[in-house]
Design an enzyme around this catalytic site. Structure first.
Site, mmCIF file in Angstrom:
data_model
loop_
_atom_site.group_PDB
_atom_site.id
_atom_site.type_symbol
_atom_site.label_atom_id
_atom_site.label_comp_id
_atom_site.label_asym_id
_atom_site.label_seq_id
_atom_site.Cartn_x
_atom_site.Cartn_y
_atom_site.Cartn_z
ATOM 1 N N ASN A 197 0.843 -1.179 -0.049
ATOM 2 C CA ASN A 197 -0.190 0.041 -0.052
ATOM 3 C C ASN A 197 0.974 1.033 0.018
ATOM 4 O OD1 ASN A 197 -1.767 2.031 0.414
ATOM 5 N ND2 ASN A 197 -2.221 1.420 2.558
ATOM 6 N N TRP A 198 1.055 2.059 -1.176
ATOM 7 C CA TRP A 198 2.048 3.175 -1.143
ATOM 8 C C TRP A 198 1.598 4.355 -0.646
ATOM 9 C CZ3 TRP A 198 3.791 3.012 -6.852
ATOM 10 C CH2 TRP A 198 4.731 1.668 -7.458
ATOM 11 N N LYS A 199 0.072 4.153 -0.335
ATOM 12 C CA LYS A 199 -0.427 5.418 0.143
ATOM 13 C C LYS A 199 -0.270 6.581 -0.714
ATOM 14 C CE LYS A 199 -0.297 3.168 4.658
ATOM 15 N NZ LYS A 199 -0.411 3.476 6.144
ATOM 16 N N HIS A 226 -9.630 1.106 4.750
ATOM 17 C CA HIS A 226 -8.226 1.338 5.532
ATOM 18 C C HIS A 226 -8.484 2.179 6.812
ATOM 19 C CE1 HIS A 226 -4.174 2.473 6.305
ATOM 20 N NE2 HIS A 226 -3.808 1.501 5.971
ATOM 21 N N GLU A 255 -6.963 4.702 7.758
ATOM 22 C CA GLU A 255 -6.819 6.164 7.419
ATOM 23 C C GLU A 255 -8.128 6.669 6.895
ATOM 24 O OE1 GLU A 255 -3.071 5.654 5.442
ATOM 25 O OE2 GLU A 255 -2.157 4.782 7.295
ATOM 26 N N GLU A 293 -5.356 -5.013 10.387
ATOM 27 C CA GLU A 293 -4.366 -3.756 10.745
ATOM 28 C C GLU A 293 -4.535 -3.219 12.033
ATOM 29 O OE1 GLU A 293 -2.247 -2.694 6.551
ATOM 30 O OE2 GLU A 293 -3.911 -1.116 6.987
ATOM 31 N N GLY A 316 2.380 2.456 10.695
ATOM 32 C CA GLY A 316 3.144 3.595 10.720
ATOM 33 C C GLY A 316 4.019 3.823 11.819
ATOM 34 N N SER A 374 3.610 -2.284 10.217
ATOM 35 C CA SER A 374 5.034 -2.118 10.469
ATOM 36 C C SER A 374 5.436 -3.623 10.118
ATOM 37 C CB SER A 374 5.408 -1.680 11.958
ATOM 38 O OG SER A 374 4.817 -0.419 12.141
ATOM 39 N N GLY A 412 3.085 -1.058 4.430
ATOM 40 C CA GLY A 412 3.033 0.535 3.909
ATOM 41 C C GLY A 412 4.521 0.593 3.606
ATOM 42 N N GLY A 413 5.087 1.360 4.745
ATOM 43 C CA GLY A 413 6.532 1.823 4.557
ATOM 44 C C GLY A 413 7.357 0.979 3.888
HETATM 45 P P1 13P Z 1 3.007 0.527 7.675
HETATM 46 O O1 13P Z 1 3.425 -0.833 7.232
HETATM 47 O O2 13P Z 1 3.777 1.623 7.130
HETATM 48 O O3 13P Z 1 2.910 0.220 8.938
HETATM 49 O O4 13P Z 1 1.465 0.838 7.061
HETATM 50 C C1 13P Z 1 0.702 -0.350 7.071
HETATM 51 C C2 13P Z 1 -0.459 -0.155 6.222
HETATM 52 O O5 13P Z 1 -1.342 0.848 6.763
HETATM 53 C C3 13P Z 1 -0.848 -0.680 5.156
HETATM 54 O O6 13P Z 1 -2.057 -0.575 4.620
#
Ligand code: 13P
Length: 259
Positions: free
Chosen positions: A9-11, A99, A101, A171, A177, A218, A239-240
């Site tokens: 997930n590149w956000k 998600h 967010e 999640e 994050g 994470s 994500g990251g």
């Molecule tokens: P991180 O891997 O950066 O914690 O993000 C997780 C996420 O929200 C994937 O959708």
């Protein structure tokens, strides 16, 4: 053999040209390995503006492409929204929905997410449906209650085929994050609760549901092997670490070694 789905997930990151260069490097690094290991699926989910470019870079690749959101109507006066059939038409095979967010920043409700899941299923795009509890909810012992509400809102009334064609991403909000992943044991306990709950919601007790349950929050190159080694963790939503070719391929390689 175990099947895994490793999703990035590149956000809201990268510019379109960077995204194209990134997937060129990613496919150059991992495509041959993915070709030899068909039980490991990989998907990248860039922002809307990068989708067409990334899809054209990956036409002959094993790496699939997904969006990060969509609307539940097919057409009409919905300024700023994107319909499931539009994603399908450009070649998206997955779409992340619900998600945390989107829930916390953009006010998405269980009801909206449920409509979006159904709209995606109607055009055969696989929803990656996200659920998870906040730190307060975990600390007050509400985790399972929260997850059950999120799951029932989407899964109640679906057919067995529909239940199995949705990917769930667990999640925990406190792990997103923050660098603070759930421990493999904690994640496995929750995944196993989710799977049992699905059996009860779908009224399926004789048949082991193949619905994939990914862990997100994470996940990185260092902890992926231990998380993925748990029997109810069928992959990751990353994500990251999905923004670095080396880290993302290392997570894919961990899945390959556990298949
Ligand atoms: P991180 O891997 O950066 O914690 O993000 C997780 C996420 O929200 C994937 O959708």
């Amino acid at each position: 053999m175990r099947e895994f789905l490793i999703a990035g997930n590149w956000k809201m990151n990268m510019l379109p040209t960077q995204a194209k260069m990134f997937v060129q490097e990613l496919s150059g690094t991992i495509d041959e390995t993915l070709h030899q290991n068909p039980t490991i699926r990989t998907v990248v989910c860039p922002p809307f503006t990068h989708l067409a470019g990334v899809i054209s870079e990956l036409t002959s690749s094993e790496i699939a492409v997904g969006a990060q959101n969509c609307y539940f109507k097919e057409t009409g006066a919905f300024t700023g929204e994107v319909a499931p059939s539009m994603l399908k038409a450009i070649g998206c095979s997955y779409c992340i929905l619900g998600h945390s967010e989107r829930r916390s920043i953009f006010g998405e409700t269980d009801e909206m997410i449920s409509q979006k899941v159904k709209a995606l299923l109607a055009v055969s795009v696989t929803p990656i449906f996200c659920i998870g509890e906040t730190l307060d909810e975990r600390e007050s012992g509400q985790t399972n209650v929260v997850l059950e509400k999120q799951i029932r809102a989407v899964f109640e009334g679906l057919t067995l085929e529909e239940v199995e064609s949705i990917v769930i991403a667990y999640e925990p909000v406190w792990a997103i994050g923050t660098g603070k992943s759930a421990t493999p044991e904690m994640a496995e306990e929750t995944h196993s609760f989710i799977r049992e709950l699905l059996h009860s919601v779908a009224n399926q007790f004789g048949h082991k549901l193949t619905t994939k349950i990914l862990y997100g929050g994470s996940m990185n190159a260092a902890n992926a092997y231990d998380l993925l080694s748990k029997p109810n963790i069928d992959g990751g939503l990353i994500g990251g670490a999905s923004l670095k070719v080396q880290d993302f391929t290392s997570i894919i390689t961990s899945a390959i070694s556990l298949q």
